[in-house]
Design a protein around this motif. Structure first.
Motif, short mmCIF file in Angstrom:
data_model
loop_
_atom_site.label_atom_id
_atom_site.label_comp_id
_atom_site.label_asym_id
_atom_site.label_seq_id
_atom_site.Cartn_x
_atom_site.Cartn_y
_atom_site.Cartn_z
N VAL A 12 0.87 -1.18 0.00
CA VAL A 12 0.00 0.00 0.00
C VAL A 12 0.91 1.23 0.00
N CYS A 65 -3.30 0.44 -3.84
CA CYS A 65 -2.82 -0.88 -3.47
C CYS A 65 -2.19 -1.52 -4.70
N TYR A 94 -7.01 -8.85 0.10
CA TYR A 94 -6.02 -8.12 0.90
C TYR A 94 -6.49 -6.70 1.18
N SER A 97 -9.24 -6.85 3.85
CA SER A 97 -8.65 -7.08 5.16
C SER A 97 -7.97 -5.82 5.70
N PHE A 98 -7.23 -5.12 4.84
CA PHE A 98 -6.54 -3.91 5.24
C PHE A 98 -7.54 -2.85 5.72
N SER A 101 -9.21 -3.93 9.04
CA SER A 101 -8.28 -3.82 10.17
C SER A 101 -8.04 -2.37 10.55
#
Length: 135
Positions: A12, A65, A94, A97-98, A101
């Motif tokens: 990222v 990303c 991904y 999830s990023f 989170s």
């Protein structure tokens, strides 16, 4: 037997999260994928720009990303399928999830992006493919 497609990394390189007054009537979720290839290096990147305006929590999230892949095929149709279908399908979890989170740790409501079928971007990814070896 060697795999024809290998996922190398997810990075990222650009991320912005702002608490701002959102002047929209509804939430905005925008995703813009771009494919970049180096045939000489047998590698391609799937770059995904993501932008979220959250009206309820008054924030803006923008990120770039990059999914990095290596491939081992000379079959052009298979390669184009890897970078326009398989690549985005591997990278998007991904991103989900990023975002989940980060937002869960930020003090705001957790944002869980929907699962998406990015195959609708297939033609655009192929048409706008950046070939670093032909520039």
């Amino acid at each position: 037997m060697k795999a024809q497609l290998n996922f190398v990394n997810f990075v990222v390189p650009k991320f912005l999260f702002e608490k701002v007054q959102v002047d929209q009537q509804e939430n905005i979720f925008e995703i813009i994928p771009q494919a970049v290839i180096s045939r000489k290096n047998k590698q391609f990147h799937i770059n995904i720009d993501l932008e979220i305006f959250d009206v309820e929590n008054d924030f803006n999230l923008k990120m770039l990303c990059v999914g990095i892949f290596e491939y081992d095929t000379e079959d052009e149709a298979l390669l184009l399928n890897f970078l326009s279908v398989n690549g985005p399908a591997i990278v998007f979890p991904y991103i989900r999830s990023f975002v989940s989170s980060f937002t869960s740790l930020s003090g705001f409501d957790t944002i869980t992006l929907p699962t998406l079928n990015l195959s609708g971007h297939k033609e655009r990814l192929i048409e706008t493919l950046i070939d670093l070896d032909n520039e």
